[in-house]
Design an enzyme around this catalytic site. Structure first.
Site, mmCIF file in Angstrom:
data_model
loop_
_atom_site.group_PDB
_atom_site.id
_atom_site.type_symbol
_atom_site.label_atom_id
_atom_site.label_comp_id
_atom_site.label_asym_id
_atom_site.label_seq_id
_atom_site.Cartn_x
_atom_site.Cartn_y
_atom_site.Cartn_z
ATOM 1 N N ASN A 134 16.904 -28.754 59.019
ATOM 2 C CA ASN A 134 17.704 -29.923 59.400
ATOM 3 C C ASN A 134 17.799 -30.982 58.309
ATOM 4 O OD1 ASN A 134 17.786 -28.588 61.807
ATOM 5 N ND2 ASN A 134 17.051 -30.295 63.045
ATOM 6 N N LYS A 173 9.844 -37.708 59.436
ATOM 7 C CA LYS A 173 11.300 -37.768 59.525
ATOM 8 C C LYS A 173 11.816 -38.994 58.763
ATOM 9 C CE LYS A 173 14.585 -35.446 61.674
ATOM 10 N NZ LYS A 173 14.622 -33.994 61.837
ATOM 11 N N TYR A 208 12.725 -67.645 53.776
ATOM 12 C CA TYR A 208 12.370 -68.094 55.127
ATOM 13 C C TYR A 208 12.917 -69.507 55.299
ATOM 14 C CZ TYR A 208 9.779 -67.854 59.482
ATOM 15 O OH TYR A 208 9.449 -67.818 60.800
#
Length: 398
Positions: free
Chosen positions: A325, A102, A47
Site C-alpha cells: 500500500n 503509517k 505566539y
C-alpha cells in the site's frame, strides 16, 4: 513475553534483545517546529500577540486556515485497533506502533505530515462523531485497520459529513496497487483487462474494494469468495455489503466453492489468508496470474504458484512483485492535499493506478510488474495524476 524482551536490573532497562524493540523504544516520530523561537521577537510573532492577528483573520475568512496553519498539509491516521495487520482485534494501544509507522511512511514517501490517532471505541457512531469533531485540525483522514463491515459505514458517513478527503487504506490503497500490477501483468502477456476473469478470495475491506476498482477498470468478470464460497445473488446468508457486492460482480453467475471458481480462471487475488490447494491453482487457465497477498503466509506459496502462473505477486518484501500500500497512499494524499480536494473519487483512484503502472511500463518482466516502494519515481507520478484527476472531476479547490 515482555519479561523475555526486556531485562530490568536495579530499576534500569537494558537494551531490548530484539532489534524491532530497539527501533521502537520511545516511539518512531516526534513533533518539530518549522519556525524558530530564539528570542522575544520570535515569541511575539509565533505566539502572542502576533498569533491573534492570524486567528482574527481566519475567523473572518475561514478558508485562510489552509494557508496559515498546518491543516492543508497534515493527515489524521485513525484506527480503532480492531483489524491490525494480521494480528486482528488487539485494541488501540497495541495498534499505535502500526499507526506511527503509517505516519512516518506518509512523510518518507509522500512528504505528508500525519498524526496517529488510536481511538478507544469500536462503536461506529462514536468513531464518526469523534473524527468529525477532530476534522477541523486536518486536511485529510486516513482510516486504518478498522474491521469490516464496520469500516464501510464509517468511511461512507465520514465522506458524507466532511469536506476533506477520507480514505480507508485497507480498502483503496490495496485496490489501487493491485489494479496497477494487474494492468502490467496483462500488458506483459499481450492481454487486456477485458479478457480476464478474476477470482478474489476474501470479501472483507480489501476484497470488496479490489472487486469494485477492477469493475471500474473494465475487467471481463470477477467473482468474490468468502468462507462459504462465491458471493452470489442466490445466497440467503449475505450481509448488506455482500448483497451489494453480489449485484455488481459474478456476471457468469458462478456458485460453489473457491476451488470451483478457480477452474479456468485467469487471475487469483488473495486477501483472506488460508491456503488454496495446489490442484485448484493447477486448474486455472494457462498463463494465469496469481496475486497471493496474505501476510506472512501467502494463500499460494510462490514456489507453487510459479509452476502454473505467468506472473506471481505477494504482499511480502522478500519476493518479487510486492503489492504494498505504500506505493499508493502517500501519493494519493499528497495529490489530494496539493489541490485541497474535498474528496478522493473513483476517478482519482483509477488515475493513481494508471500512474503507478506507468512507472515501470518500459521495464516489465514477470518479476517486475509493479515498482519497488523505494523507487523515487512513484510518489511524484501518483501525486501528479491524482491532482490532475481531482481537477478534472471538479473536487479541487485550487
Amino acid at each position: 513475553m515482555a519479561a523475555e524482551i526486556v531485562n530490568q536490573k536495579d530499576g534500569l532497562e537494558d537494551d531490548v534483545i530484539d532489534p524491532a524493540f530497539a527501533l521502537h523504544r520511545g516511539g518512531k516520530m516526534a513533533v518539530q517546529a518549522t519556525v524558530p523561537v530564539r528570542d522575544a521577537d520570535d515569541l511575539s510573532l509565533a505566539y502572542t500577540p502576533g498569533v491573534a492577528k492570524v486567528c482574527s483573520a481566519i475567523a473572518e475568512q475561514p478558508d485562510m486556515v489552509d494557508d496559515y496553519t498546518w491543516k492543508s498539509q497534515v493527515v489524521a491516521v485513525v484506527t480503532d485497533g480492531s483489524a491490525v495487520l494480521g494480528l486482528g482485534d488487539i485494541g488501540p494501544g497495541a495498534s499505535l506502533p502500526v499507526m506511527e509507522g503509517k505516519a512516518i511512511l506518509f512523510k518518507q514517501f509522500g512528504g505528508v505530515d500525519a498524526v496517529p490517532l488510536a481511538l478507544d471505541t469500536q462503536d461506529t457512531d462514536e468513531i464518526v462523531a469523534t473524527v468529525s469533531r477532530l476534522a477541523p485540525s486536518f486536511g485529510g483522514v486516513n482510516l486504518e485497520d478498522i474491521a469490516a463491515p464496520r469500516c464501510f459505514e464509517i468511511e461512507a458517513r465520514l465522506k458524507e459529513a466532511l469536506d476533506i478527503p477520507v480514505f480507508h487504506d485497507d480498502q483503496h490503497g490495496t485496490a489501487i496497487v493491485t489494479l496497477a500490477a494487474l494492468r502490467n501483468a496483462a500488458k506483459l502477456n499481450g492481454r487486456t483487462l477485458g479478457e480476464l476473469r478474476a477470482v478474489i478470495s476474501g470479501a472483507g475491506a480489501a476484497g470488496v474494494a479490489i472487486a469494485r476498482i477492477l469493475i471500474e477498470a473494465g475487467i471481463g468478470d470477477v467473482a468474490v469468495c468468502d468462507r462459504k464460497g462465491v458471493v452470489s445473488q442466490d445466497r440467503e446468508d449475505l450481509t448488506a455489503v455482500k448483497r451489494e457486492l453480489a449485484g455488481f460482480t459474478n456476471k457468469a453467475g458462478r456458485t460453489g466453492s473457491l476451488e470451483a471458481a478457480l477452474d479456468g480462471a485467469d487471475v487469483f487475488i488473495g486477501v483472506s489468508g488460508g491456503t488454496v490447494p495446489e490442484d485448484a491453482v493447477a486448474r486455472m487457465a494457462e498463463g494465469a496470474f496469481v496475486f497471493a497477498m496474505a501476510n506472512p503466509n501467502p494463500e499460494v506459496h510462490p514456489d507453487v504458484a510459479r509452476k502454473y502462473a505467468a506472473v506471481v505477486a505477494t504482499g511480502r518484501s522478500d519476493y518479487p512483485n510486492q503489492i504494498n500500500n505504500v506505493l499508493a497512499f502517500p501519493g494519493v494524499f499528497a495529490g489530494a492535499l496539493q489541490v485541497r480536494a474535498t474528496d478522493i473519487t473513483e476517478g482519482m483512484k483509477l488515475a493513481a493506478a494508471e500512474a503507478l503502472a506507468a512507472v515501470v511500463a518500459d521495464e516489465l518482466s514477470a518479476e517486475r510488474v509493479i515498482p519497488s516502494p523505494f523507487d523515487e519515481r512513484v510518489a511524484p507520478a501518483v501525486t501528479a495524476a491524482v491532482a490532475a484527476a481531482a481537477r478534472a472531476e471538479g473536487v479541487a479547490r485550487r
